[in-house]
Design a protein around this motif. Sequence first.
Motif, PDB file in Angstrom:
ATOM      1  N   ASN A  53       0.833  -1.198   0.000  1.00 52.52           N
ATOM      2  CA  ASN A  53       0.000   0.000   0.000  1.00 52.52           C
ATOM      3  C   ASN A  53       0.870   1.252   0.000  1.00 52.52           C
ATOM      4  O   ASN A  53       2.102   1.181   0.146  1.00 52.52           O
ATOM      5  CB  ASN A  53      -0.941   0.017   1.216  1.00 52.52           C
ATOM      6  CG  ASN A  53      -2.353  -0.367   0.848  1.00 52.52           C
ATOM      7  OD1 ASN A  53      -2.877   0.067  -0.179  1.00 52.52           O
ATOM      8  ND2 ASN A  53      -2.978  -1.203   1.668  1.00 52.52           N
ATOM      9  N   GLY A  54       0.211   2.406  -0.149  1.00 53.94           N
ATOM     10  CA  GLY A  54       0.839   3.696   0.083  1.00 53.94           C
ATOM     11  C   GLY A  54       2.032   4.020  -0.786  1.00 53.94           C
ATOM     12  O   GLY A  54       2.936   4.745  -0.350  1.00 53.94           O
ATOM     13  N   ILE A  55       2.065   3.538  -2.037  1.00 51.55           N
ATOM     14  CA  ILE A  55       3.187   3.867  -2.922  1.00 51.55           C
ATOM     15  C   ILE A  55       3.023   5.309  -3.400  1.00 51.55           C
ATOM     16  O   ILE A  55       1.988   5.685  -3.956  1.00 51.55           O
ATOM     17  CB  ILE A  55       3.247   2.912  -4.120  1.00 51.55           C
ATOM     18  CG1 ILE A  55       3.411   1.471  -3.638  1.00 51.55           C
ATOM     19  CG2 ILE A  55       4.388   3.294  -5.055  1.00 51.55           C
ATOM     20  CD1 ILE A  55       3.300   0.435  -4.752  1.00 51.55           C
ATOM     21  N   ALA A  56       4.045   6.121  -3.162  1.00 51.37           N
ATOM     22  CA  ALA A  56       3.995   7.530  -3.561  1.00 51.37           C
ATOM     23  C   ALA A  56       5.413   8.034  -3.767  1.00 51.37           C
ATOM     24  O   ALA A  56       6.363   7.515  -3.165  1.00 51.37           O
ATOM     25  CB  ALA A  56       3.291   8.372  -2.494  1.00 51.37           C
ATOM     26  N   CYS A  89      -0.878   9.799  -0.969  1.00 51.84           N
ATOM     27  CA  CYS A  89      -0.511  10.689  -2.071  1.00 51.84           C
ATOM     28  C   CYS A  89       0.306  11.833  -1.502  1.00 51.84           C
ATOM     29  O   CYS A  89       0.371  12.015  -0.284  1.00 51.84           O
ATOM     30  CB  CYS A  89      -1.741  11.209  -2.816  1.00 51.84           C
ATOM     31  SG  CYS A  89      -2.764  12.379  -1.878  1.00 51.84           S
ATOM     32  N   VAL A  90       0.948  12.604  -2.369  1.00 54.70           N
ATOM     33  CA  VAL A  90       1.755  13.731  -1.912  1.00 54.70           C
ATOM     34  C   VAL A  90       1.157  15.037  -2.414  1.00 54.70           C
ATOM     35  O   VAL A  90       0.419  15.070  -3.395  1.00 54.70           O
ATOM     36  CB  VAL A  90       3.225  13.621  -2.384  1.00 54.70           C
ATOM     37  CG1 VAL A  90       3.893  12.398  -1.788  1.00 54.70           C
ATOM     38  CG2 VAL A  90       3.314  13.602  -3.904  1.00 54.70           C
ATOM     39  N   ASP A  91       1.486  16.133  -1.708  1.00 54.94           N
ATOM     40  CA  ASP A  91       1.086  17.457  -2.164  1.00 54.94           C
ATOM     41  C   ASP A  91       2.305  18.206  -2.701  1.00 54.94           C
ATOM     42  O   ASP A  91       3.434  17.694  -2.672  1.00 54.94           O
ATOM     43  CB  ASP A  91       0.358  18.231  -1.060  1.00 54.94           C
ATOM     44  CG  ASP A  91       1.200  18.477   0.192  1.00 54.94           C
ATOM     45  OD1 ASP A  91       2.438  18.635   0.075  1.00 54.94           O
ATOM     46  OD2 ASP A  91       0.619  18.528   1.302  1.00 54.94           O
ATOM     47  N   VAL A  92       2.088  19.444  -3.194  1.00 57.63           N
ATOM     48  CA  VAL A  92       3.164  20.185  -3.854  1.00 57.63           C
ATOM     49  C   VAL A  92       4.300  20.545  -2.899  1.00 57.63           C
ATOM     50  O   VAL A  92       5.430  20.777  -3.328  1.00 57.63           O
ATOM     51  CB  VAL A  92       2.635  21.476  -4.521  1.00 57.63           C
ATOM     52  CG1 VAL A  92       1.717  21.153  -5.675  1.00 57.63           C
ATOM     53  CG2 VAL A  92       1.943  22.381  -3.513  1.00 57.63           C
ATOM     54  N   TRP A 100       0.112  12.440   2.443  1.00 59.55           N
ATOM     55  CA  TRP A 100      -1.219  12.251   2.995  1.00 59.55           C
ATOM     56  C   TRP A 100      -1.536  10.764   3.008  1.00 59.55           C
ATOM     57  O   TRP A 100      -1.379  10.085   1.992  1.00 59.55           O
ATOM     58  CB  TRP A 100      -2.256  12.990   2.152  1.00 59.55           C
ATOM     59  CG  TRP A 100      -2.135  14.486   2.239  1.00 59.55           C
ATOM     60  CD1 TRP A 100      -1.261  15.288   1.548  1.00 59.55           C
ATOM     61  CD2 TRP A 100      -2.912  15.354   3.068  1.00 59.55           C
ATOM     62  NE1 TRP A 100      -1.451  16.605   1.897  1.00 59.55           N
ATOM     63  CE2 TRP A 100      -2.450  16.679   2.821  1.00 59.55           C
ATOM     64  CE3 TRP A 100      -3.951  15.160   3.976  1.00 59.55           C
ATOM     65  CZ2 TRP A 100      -3.004  17.779   3.470  1.00 59.55           C
ATOM     66  CZ3 TRP A 100      -4.500  16.253   4.621  1.00 59.55           C
ATOM     67  CH2 TRP A 100      -4.030  17.550   4.360  1.00 59.55           C
ATOM     68  N   THR A 101      -1.982  10.253   4.150  1.00 57.26           N
ATOM     69  CA  THR A 101      -2.228   8.821   4.325  1.00 57.26           C
ATOM     70  C   THR A 101      -3.613   8.589   4.902  1.00 57.26           C
ATOM     71  O   THR A 101      -4.036   9.296   5.822  1.00 57.26           O
ATOM     72  CB  THR A 101      -1.168   8.196   5.252  1.00 57.26           C
ATOM     73  OG1 THR A 101       0.128   8.343   4.664  1.00 57.26           O
ATOM     74  CG2 THR A 101      -1.432   6.722   5.492  1.00 57.26           C
ATOM     75  N   ALA A 102      -4.315   7.593   4.370  1.00 63.27           N
ATOM     76  CA  ALA A 102      -5.602   7.162   4.910  1.00 63.27           C
ATOM     77  C   ALA A 102      -5.369   6.022   5.892  1.00 63.27           C
ATOM     78  O   ALA A 102      -4.537   5.145   5.654  1.00 63.27           O
ATOM     79  CB  ALA A 102      -6.516   6.700   3.775  1.00 63.27           C
ATOM     80  N   PHE A 103      -6.106   6.030   6.999  1.00 66.11           N
ATOM     81  CA  PHE A 103      -5.979   4.983   8.015  1.00 66.11           C
ATOM     82  C   PHE A 103      -7.222   4.095   7.988  1.00 66.11           C
ATOM     83  O   PHE A 103      -8.287   4.490   8.468  1.00 66.11           O
ATOM     84  CB  PHE A 103      -5.772   5.595   9.392  1.00 66.11           C
ATOM     85  CG  PHE A 103      -4.373   6.084   9.616  1.00 66.11           C
ATOM     86  CD1 PHE A 103      -3.437   5.296  10.268  1.00 66.11           C
ATOM     87  CD2 PHE A 103      -3.974   7.325   9.129  1.00 66.11           C
ATOM     88  CE1 PHE A 103      -2.135   5.743  10.450  1.00 66.11           C
ATOM     89  CE2 PHE A 103      -2.682   7.780   9.303  1.00 66.11           C
ATOM     90  CZ  PHE A 103      -1.754   6.984   9.969  1.00 66.11           C
TER      91      PHE A 103
END
Length: 312
Positions: A154-157, A207-210, A215-218
Amino acid sequence: MTMNSIPVHRVEIAVASTDILGETPLWCDQSRKLWWVDIDGRLHQSFDPATGAHHVSSHDGQFLGSQALTADGSHLLAQDLRVTRRSSVDACPDQFCEVENGPDNRLNDGRVDARGRLWIGTMDNQLHRPNGSLYQVTGDGQVKRVFSDVIVTNGIAFAPDNRTLYFTDTRRFRTWAFDFDLDDGVIDNRRLFADYSASGERPDGACVDVDGGLWTAFFSGGRIARYRPDGQIDTIIPLPVTNPTCLCFGGDDLKTLFVTTARKFLDPQRLSIEPQAGQVLAIHGVAQGLPEHRFSISGIVDQSSTHARART
């Protein structure tokens, strides 16, 4: 450090879907639509904010693990243990490559890097065995195993400067960061970024921001959180659902944070008091995202893969 907590009333319903396991939301800047999947429902879906149109297509197999945008406007779909390519919303997917063959696994989270390569991982269908691996898939259909010993990928960014790859193993309750060589497509210097092994909390999609925030969902945690690049959390947003799964920035200015959610594992009593479970949520103005990279098939160039800052 000041911790930001966004009130739950700021969270809106974007799509009143009923996903069993909504996942992998991606904003397409060509179609100006949000795309996502329902893994257990085997649904590939889109939402047009301009018209309110919600399109749903059903696919074969047991699971539709994730998706990716491509440089030619088609979509990649992770169907069980193979990657398929869907050329249009009315077309049946064609096989692109087989990633694994044999284990009681399925494909789960994936993300495309700025050179058009797909990084995608497998997971154990029983959610406790380290049967999974992270793979790199190139535009000619070649598959390379990057590392193994994974329970749930999960969480590949990727960081905005393309120097860091983030990776989560949800059932190990940890997120790692790696140094990333964009030119060679190689990762090294694995280090722990976030550790919930003591509490058993489950970090899921990311996901990432600029500004480089992750940002991660739990899942089962009822919230999303923003990490600074140094690993400190500076924002927590409580949600009206138990199971947020993944998130992305979208809208023409990339300032709407879309969050997919799940009904899976919730009993009828919980579902009766949680009507938003399985819907796509939206939070406006908390940060600005980046255009999604696109998979490059057989040398097709992704014109949007520079990850320049979006319009402010």
